[in-house]
Design a protein around this motif. Structure first.
Motif, PDB file in Angstrom:
ATOM      1  N   VAL A 241      48.854 -11.828  35.907  1.00  0.00           N
ATOM      2  CA  VAL A 241      47.818 -12.331  36.821  1.00  0.00           C
ATOM      3  C   VAL A 241      48.517 -12.884  38.057  1.00  0.00           C
ATOM      4  N   THR A 242      48.039 -12.433  39.212  1.00  0.00           N
ATOM      5  CA  THR A 242      48.558 -12.972  40.469  1.00  0.00           C
ATOM      6  C   THR A 242      47.502 -13.895  41.078  1.00  0.00           C
ATOM      7  N   LEU A 243      47.870 -14.521  42.169  1.00  0.00           N
ATOM      8  CA  LEU A 243      46.930 -15.401  42.863  1.00  0.00           C
ATOM      9  C   LEU A 243      45.615 -14.683  43.163  1.00  0.00           C
ATOM     10  N   GLU A 244      45.722 -13.383  43.455  1.00  0.00           N
ATOM     11  CA  GLU A 244      44.527 -12.610  43.797  1.00  0.00           C
ATOM     12  C   GLU A 244      43.558 -12.500  42.625  1.00  0.00           C
ATOM     13  N   GLY A 245      44.081 -12.582  41.394  1.00  0.00           N
ATOM     14  CA  GLY A 245      43.221 -12.426  40.217  1.00  0.00           C
ATOM     15  C   GLY A 245      42.895 -13.721  39.517  1.00  0.00           C
ATOM     16  N   LEU A 246      43.445 -14.823  40.001  1.00  0.00           N
ATOM     17  CA  LEU A 246      43.306 -16.092  39.281  1.00  0.00           C
ATOM     18  C   LEU A 246      41.855 -16.533  39.147  1.00  0.00           C
ATOM     19  N   GLY A 247      41.044 -16.277  40.162  1.00  0.00           N
ATOM     20  CA  GLY A 247      39.662 -16.760  40.148  1.00  0.00           C
ATOM     21  C   GLY A 247      38.684 -15.839  39.447  1.00  0.00           C
ATOM     22  N   ALA A 248      39.178 -14.720  38.895  1.00  0.00           N
ATOM     23  CA  ALA A 248      38.274 -13.767  38.238  1.00  0.00           C
ATOM     24  C   ALA A 248      37.522 -14.465  37.105  1.00  0.00           C
ATOM     25  N   GLY A 249      36.242 -14.204  37.046  1.00  0.00           N
ATOM     26  CA  GLY A 249      35.442 -14.788  35.969  1.00  0.00           C
ATOM     27  C   GLY A 249      34.824 -16.122  36.334  1.00  0.00           C
ATOM     28  N   HIS A 250      35.222 -16.685  37.452  1.00  0.00           N
ATOM     29  CA  HIS A 250      34.609 -17.931  37.911  1.00  0.00           C
ATOM     30  C   HIS A 250      33.486 -17.582  38.885  1.00  0.00           C
ATOM     31  N   ALA A 251      32.439 -18.397  38.830  1.00  0.00           N
ATOM     32  CA  ALA A 251      31.204 -18.043  39.537  1.00  0.00           C
ATOM     33  C   ALA A 251      31.450 -17.739  41.014  1.00  0.00           C
ATOM     34  N   ASP A 252      32.262 -18.529  41.657  1.00  0.00           N
ATOM     35  CA  ASP A 252      32.461 -18.325  43.090  1.00  0.00           C
ATOM     36  C   ASP A 252      33.744 -17.551  43.387  1.00  0.00           C
ATOM     37  N   GLY A 253      34.357 -16.994  42.349  1.00  0.00           N
ATOM     38  CA  GLY A 253      35.580 -16.216  42.554  1.00  0.00           C
ATOM     39  C   GLY A 253      36.812 -17.058  42.791  1.00  0.00           C
ATOM     40  N   LEU A 254      36.670 -18.373  42.631  1.00  0.00           N
ATOM     41  CA  LEU A 254      37.813 -19.270  42.801  1.00  0.00           C
ATOM     42  C   LEU A 254      38.032 -20.057  41.512  1.00  0.00           C
ATOM     43  N   HIS A 255      39.278 -20.099  41.093  1.00  0.00           N
ATOM     44  CA  HIS A 255      39.664 -20.939  39.958  1.00  0.00           C
ATOM     45  C   HIS A 255      39.468 -22.403  40.369  1.00  0.00           C
ATOM     46  N   PRO A 256      39.120 -23.291  39.409  1.00  0.00           N
ATOM     47  CA  PRO A 256      38.968 -24.711  39.749  1.00  0.00           C
ATOM     48  C   PRO A 256      40.182 -25.290  40.483  1.00  0.00           C
ATOM     49  N   VAL A 257      41.371 -24.821  40.159  1.00  0.00           N
ATOM     50  CA  VAL A 257      42.556 -25.303  40.879  1.00  0.00           C
ATOM     51  C   VAL A 257      42.496 -24.873  42.347  1.00  0.00           C
ATOM     52  N   GLN A 258      42.054 -23.665  42.594  1.00  0.00           N
ATOM     53  CA  GLN A 258      41.938 -23.209  43.988  1.00  0.00           C
ATOM     54  C   GLN A 258      40.889 -24.019  44.745  1.00  0.00           C
ATOM     55  N   ARG A 259      39.771 -24.316  44.079  1.00  0.00           N
ATOM     56  CA  ARG A 259      38.742 -25.118  44.757  1.00  0.00           C
ATOM     57  C   ARG A 259      39.260 -26.521  45.052  1.00  0.00           C
ATOM     58  N   ALA A 260      39.992 -27.086  44.089  1.00  0.00           N
ATOM     59  CA  ALA A 260      40.563 -28.423  44.305  1.00  0.00           C
ATOM     60  C   ALA A 260      41.552 -28.392  45.467  1.00  0.00           C
ATOM     61  N   TRP A 261      42.328 -27.303  45.548  1.00  0.00           N
ATOM     62  CA  TRP A 261      43.322 -27.183  46.635  1.00  0.00           C
ATOM     63  C   TRP A 261      42.631 -27.168  48.001  1.00  0.00           C
ATOM     64  N   ILE A 262      41.513 -26.467  48.051  1.00  0.00           N
ATOM     65  CA  ILE A 262      40.761 -26.391  49.312  1.00  0.00           C
ATOM     66  C   ILE A 262      40.190 -27.765  49.637  1.00  0.00           C
ATOM     67  N   GLU A 263      39.589 -28.423  48.642  1.00  0.00           N
ATOM     68  CA  GLU A 263      38.966 -29.727  48.893  1.00  0.00           C
ATOM     69  C   GLU A 263      39.989 -30.766  49.341  1.00  0.00           C
ATOM     70  N   ALA A 264      41.186 -30.667  48.787  1.00  0.00           N
ATOM     71  CA  ALA A 264      42.227 -31.645  49.133  1.00  0.00           C
ATOM     72  C   ALA A 264      43.038 -31.211  50.358  1.00  0.00           C
ATOM     73  N   SER A 265      42.685 -30.071  50.944  1.00  0.00           N
ATOM     74  CA  SER A 265      43.401 -29.548  52.124  1.00  0.00           C
ATOM     75  C   SER A 265      44.908 -29.603  51.920  1.00  0.00           C
ATOM     76  N   VAL A 266      45.354 -29.015  50.822  1.00  0.00           N
ATOM     77  CA  VAL A 266      46.765 -29.148  50.449  1.00  0.00           C
ATOM     78  C   VAL A 266      47.734 -28.451  51.408  1.00  0.00           C
ATOM     79  N   PRO A 267      47.522 -27.165  51.737  1.00  0.00           N
ATOM     80  CA  PRO A 267      48.605 -26.446  52.412  1.00  0.00           C
ATOM     81  C   PRO A 267      48.934 -26.977  53.798  1.00  0.00           C
ATOM     82  N   GLN A 268      50.226 -26.872  54.118  1.00  0.00           N
ATOM     83  CA  GLN A 268      50.636 -27.082  55.511  1.00  0.00           C
ATOM     84  C   GLN A 268      51.064 -25.711  56.029  1.00  0.00           C
ATOM     85  N   CYS A 269      52.316 -25.320  55.845  1.00  0.00           N
ATOM     86  CA  CYS A 269      52.667 -23.956  56.273  1.00  0.00           C
ATOM     87  C   CYS A 269      52.090 -22.931  55.305  1.00  0.00           C
TER      88      CYS A 269
END
Ligand code: FES
Length: 157
Positions: free
Chosen positions: A71-99
């Protein structure tokens, strides 16, 4: 040689069997979530899940994926209602990335950790995450996102 890639059976071309899994994913399957950082297993930018375990794709031979589930990042959210794994949604909410370069490794490692241990404490989180290098200094936001993801998983989100 065949393996399951993000839920789909695929073949490993014989011409790439001796390559690293990272190049098979990026160059043959055009999956650019996993990144090339150090190329020597140190930074974690290339992490994918192999049978649910985080693996550094820059070290693993493509042929060693034979018969396994990758499983790669592209497939991590498969099966979740919005296509994003809860970790991905948390990452977005917390505005984690810089570069953003290391974030594949951060997200995939965090997802594997919380799948194995949703209630991971500080020490377990540190043990899993501290060798995924972020040179921008987003570690504080990564910890915040992990706590958010744990909340989401507890709520069944
Ligand atoms: Fe694989 Fe750095 S690129 S660990």
């Amino acid at each position: 040689m065949r393996f399951q890639l993000n839920g789909t059976p695929v073949e490993i071309p014989s011409s790439m069997a001796d390559d690293r899994l990272l190049w098979l994913l990026r160059d043959h399957f055009a999956l650019n979530g996993p990144k090339y950082g150090c190329g020597s297993g140190v930074c974690g930018a290339c992490v994918v899940l192999v049978d649910g375990e985080p693996q550094r794709a820059c070290l693993m031979a493509a042929a060693d994926a034979d018969g396994r589930k990758v499983v790669t990042l592209e497939g991590l959210g498969a099966g979740h209602a919005d296509g994003l794994h809860p970790v991905q949604r948390a990452w977005i909410e917390a505005s984690v990335p810089q570069c953003g370069y290391c974030q594949n490794g951060q997200v995939m490692t965090a997802a594997a950790l919380l799948a194995a241990n949703p209630d991971a404490g500080e020490d377990e989180i540190a043990a899993a995450m501290d060798d995924v290098v972020c040179r921008c200094g987003t570690q504080t936001r990564i910890r915040a996102a992990l706590a958010l993801a744990q909340d989401k998983l507890r709520e069944g989100a």
